[in-house]
Design a protein around this motif. Sequence first.
Motif, short mmCIF file in Angstrom:
data_model
loop_
_atom_site.label_atom_id
_atom_site.label_comp_id
_atom_site.label_asym_id
_atom_site.label_seq_id
_atom_site.Cartn_x
_atom_site.Cartn_y
_atom_site.Cartn_z
N LEU A 15 0.82 -1.21 0.00
CA LEU A 15 0.00 0.00 0.00
C LEU A 15 0.86 1.26 0.00
O LEU A 15 0.48 2.27 -0.60
N ALA A 24 1.89 1.73 -3.49
CA ALA A 24 0.75 2.21 -4.28
C ALA A 24 0.52 3.69 -4.01
O ALA A 24 0.19 4.45 -4.93
N SER A 25 0.71 4.10 -2.74
CA SER A 25 0.50 5.52 -2.42
C SER A 25 1.54 6.40 -3.12
O SER A 25 1.22 7.49 -3.61
N LYS A 77 3.03 5.73 -5.92
CA LYS A 77 2.65 5.78 -7.34
C LYS A 77 1.50 6.78 -7.53
O LYS A 77 1.51 7.59 -8.46
N THR A 78 0.52 6.71 -6.62
CA THR A 78 -0.61 7.63 -6.72
C THR A 78 -0.15 9.07 -6.63
O THR A 78 -0.61 9.93 -7.37
N VAL A 116 1.25 10.12 -9.92
CA VAL A 116 0.20 10.34 -10.93
C VAL A 116 -0.53 11.65 -10.64
O VAL A 116 -0.76 12.47 -11.53
N LEU A 163 -0.55 2.11 -16.91
CA LEU A 163 0.40 3.19 -16.62
C LEU A 163 0.88 3.82 -17.92
O LEU A 163 0.99 5.05 -18.03
N SER A 172 -1.65 6.02 -19.36
CA SER A 172 -1.67 7.30 -18.66
C SER A 172 -0.60 8.23 -19.21
O SER A 172 -0.81 9.43 -19.35
N HIS A 226 -6.63 9.31 -15.71
CA HIS A 226 -5.61 9.09 -14.68
C HIS A 226 -6.23 8.55 -13.40
O HIS A 226 -5.64 7.74 -12.71
N ASP A 261 -6.67 5.02 -13.59
CA ASP A 261 -5.36 4.43 -13.39
C ASP A 261 -5.04 4.32 -11.90
O ASP A 261 -4.60 3.28 -11.41
N VAL A 262 -5.29 5.41 -11.17
CA VAL A 262 -4.99 5.43 -9.73
C VAL A 262 -5.76 4.31 -9.02
O VAL A 262 -5.22 3.61 -8.16
N ILE A 305 -4.12 1.15 -9.53
CA ILE A 305 -2.87 1.06 -8.76
C ILE A 305 -3.15 0.43 -7.40
O ILE A 305 -2.33 -0.30 -6.85
N PHE A 306 -4.34 0.70 -6.84
CA PHE A 306 -4.68 0.07 -5.55
C PHE A 306 -5.31 -1.31 -5.72
O PHE A 306 -5.08 -2.20 -4.91
N PRO A 360 -2.40 -4.48 -6.10
CA PRO A 360 -1.83 -5.21 -4.96
C PRO A 360 -2.89 -5.89 -4.10
O PRO A 360 -2.65 -6.97 -3.56
N LEU A 361 -4.07 -5.28 -4.00
CA LEU A 361 -5.06 -5.84 -3.08
C LEU A 361 -5.62 -7.18 -3.57
O LEU A 361 -6.04 -8.01 -2.76
#
Lengths: 97, 199, 543, 206
Positions: A48, A51-52, A54-55, A58, D71, D74, D189, D192-193, D196-197, D200-201
């Motif tokens: 996480l 991921a943060s 990366k966020t 962006v 990505l 984006s 975007h 995309d964000v 991004i979460f 992994p989840l």
Amino acid sequence: MEGKDKHTIHNHSYTAYIIVWLALLTFTAITVAVAGINFGNSTIAIALIIASIKTYLVLTIFMHLKLENKTFKIFVIIAIFFLVISFILLFSDYSNI
Amino acid sequence: MIAQVSNYTQSVDNTFIIVTGICVFFLLLITVLLVFFSIRYNKKRNPKALNIHGSTKLEVIWTIIPTLIVLYIFWIGWVDYKELANAPKDSMVIQATASMWQWKFTYSNGKVADTLYVPVNQNIKMKLNATDVDHSFYIPAFRIKRDAMPNTNNSTWFNAEKLGSYTLFCAEYCGLNHSKMITKLKVVSKEDFNNWLNK
Amino acid sequence: MTDNSIAIKKEHESYLEHKGKYSGLFGWILSTDHKRIAILYLVVISAWFLIGVTLGFLIRLELFTTGETIIGPQTYNSFFTVHGIIMLFLFVIPGIPAIFGNFFLPIMIGAKDVAFPRLNLFTWYLYVLGSVLVITSVFLPGGAPDSGWTFYIPYSVRTGTNMIITLSAAFILGFSSILTGLNFIVTIHRMRAPGMGWFKMPLFPWALYATGWIQVLVTPIIGITLLLIIFERLFGVGLFDPSLGGDPVLYQHLFWIYSHPAVYIMAVPAMGVISELITVYSHKTIFGYKAIAFSSLAIALFGSLVWGHHMFSSGMSDTANFVFSLITFVVAIPSAIKVFNWTATLYKGSIELEPPMLFALAFIFLFTIGGLTGIMQGTLSLDIHLTDTTFIVGHFHYVIFGTAGFGVFGGLYHWIPKMFGRLYNKKMAKVSFWFLFIGFNILYFPMFVMGWLGMPRRSYDYLPEYQIYHEISTVGSWILIIGLVILVYTIIKAIKSGERTSEMNYCGGETLEWYVETPPTHENFDEVPVITGEPYAYKQNEL
Amino acid sequence: MSSEGNVAVHVHRDDEASKLGMWLFLFTELTLFGGLFLMYSVYRYTHQADFHLAAQNMNTFIGALNTAILLTSSLTMALSITALQRGSKKLSLSFQAITIFFGLIFLVNKYFEWSHEFHIGNFPGSESLLNKSQGEILFFGLYYVMTGLHGLHVIIGMAVIAVMMKFTINNVITRTNYVKLEAAGLYWHLVDVIWIFLFPLFYLIS
């Protein structure tokens, strides 16, 4: 009302975008690699955090937040703050403190 | 006032009286001021208004005093609740199962009943569950209520200090005959209870 | 806009007469003028409100005696469900922002329209679509929804009634509400007249601004939650099915994360209206302008963090009960600050007890009762006893009907002449007020008493010991309805055939809507106003 | 001033307002998914072991590939705006087209993933899924709802960019008036964000 035609072109250069893109891909690779290693309970935390990051990239670069004025930044902070506090309050029920 | 049947209801009722007292005081204060100002400063009596932009002193006062009062109310409510939240270890456990639209009470020896019989002066822990939709276990006389839901393990407890028969409602809307989902809590003497349980 | 001939012509042409691209009905339903959209909302919202009132009247009538009085239990359950859905999603949530917000927000901040006029019209269509779906769900085979407006799972997943349509309707209405809030936030940020800093803005826009944020941030959460019930019914996903592991308490969390702040979506705009009324009819500056403005924001913030107080008896952890109860008390404070400031505004005023002012004063009284009974419900041990009884029914009618309802009524009497250029009959208005006020209290106050005595809510039938309170309450509903009939008659008569007026400032207000024509012209202002002073200066009062 | 409908467009152009509106709209998307993330976090917390077990079904490679694709899309989206600002309309159009193309590839991958799960019987209400533990049912329920909703957003995003291409061709979007393209980019975007979460989840917790 007519005076608002300020078209200040604000954008990053091609190179900046490509560097960020490379960084994002690298972080993706790292997160996949790290997931193979067993860190126990902190595995999800590491994922996480990556991921943060990366966020953040962006939001600031691709979404131009870095170039926008303060209002936009405050807006985003308000929204994220609301979401985070919802998580905390929800987990006041589920975690056994 | 409804019947007081235990120590717990006594303390809830005390809280109720304190909180209601505070509320009535503020309601009267505001109402009297509203009516008085409307008459005293009516346009006929007071054709010219006077601007008052505000007063930091007053703002501070009426922020701090209510804050202290509500914190006090919060605290007494929490203290009562704390007592209700943890059933004493020596409690007798009864399983209540709610389903549309009836209650089923299962005792430790396997006896099943649709009326809740309990012995007087005994801590009773109710384990609550439901087979279909949300219900709620509610005995007004004991000031206790806890939802009985599928796939969750709720519980509550009480100690009846007076013999008698009390109404037990379902307080969470559960469909067609929700309003008919009523049964009785019967508080009987220990002897009567044991006779009943082993019958 | 630099063309002088057009500007001169406009001076005499109100938005009601303005000829746009279309005429007749299309001139209304395709208009992007914020004022016309406000009127469109007014018409539709009033219609649904009257249906909601009728259902409420029938519910009360059924409860007049024990056993069956006029309808059976299934009909009763549908009635209270549809009554809740109509009143909340179709009347109080959109009510004040969509009608008065649309009409007066741009004028009050010196703008010609909202930031996104076409989006504004689109929200009206979403609203109409959603509301028509609600009504459709009542009449389709399968039966009217009967889950209660809270849609608690697993009941809402299991019931055979037309839930999917109702849920979609609520989803669409939520979307409409979000877009209205979004529009207002941007309008306030970008379109304030030159010189109008944040603290020169009137308090009604302040209230709408705070409300806008709640709408934008929390509404999507109920959107997704309702969508999940639909998925559950269609595909059996399992997320809300207890037999597959679904957690009914989690549903309640997700539901109330929206639905508690929604209470403030209903109440805060009404508080904004009242702040205007109190100053105008006291003819003096408001007491504690900044305190009131900030308390709107504080309510929006803390109000979003207290949803758990709807669930004290649902088996949340003690920690959660502690935290949510504590924050609940914190949110009481900004509300109290507002009440004190309004009351203090009256001091040394020059008060005119015009019909809108009567509603404003009644609002403060009713809201105080609603707020104080809210304090009782926030008290953990009392809430365990009181929740899911008629006590809470009384409480939220005082809070919601007492604020949003009386806010709308007061606002209507206050602004109808401005909106339509016609006067209403003041005597009739006052009569309607007294019927409403007295009926209201007789209707809802007994609910506190029987709630404390243990009368569960949403009950079709009840034990004989509660009958006397139900009877009093039902009689109260009749008085209230008489008041409503008089109110509706007075307002319709005013709009249709009231005496014409073009007096710009008929009540001595100082916000910008009193400096535009009555009724306003198509673009509100011939020249964009430049703001120099504070919103409620009332210079004549200064010594 | 003849038509009401156009008044707002001609008289009053405020890019800042448009962008503020777009950001606020993005927040609604954020909390829409936020509700699902709240749900995910609770169920994962209460069914940790089951979630790990279920996640083993996920193909990490496809997940990672899709992350890279999104990505990159984006990147091309961001580049298309810069290209337009620098006056090369053609380059901007190509970047927009590439973005749509990447979106399409993402969906194709997703399609194979879903159909694989359907093939082995892991879909809502299926017998083999119902035989699994509660946590696994919840995991797959969340997986389908969250990636499905995300996929829907990808489709909407592609449609929006297609409209932007049309606008660019018709010179509605130009070198000096590109706020629409910017707004479309913000939307893309955000999609995309969210991924991004999601990545992994669902893919990296086994």
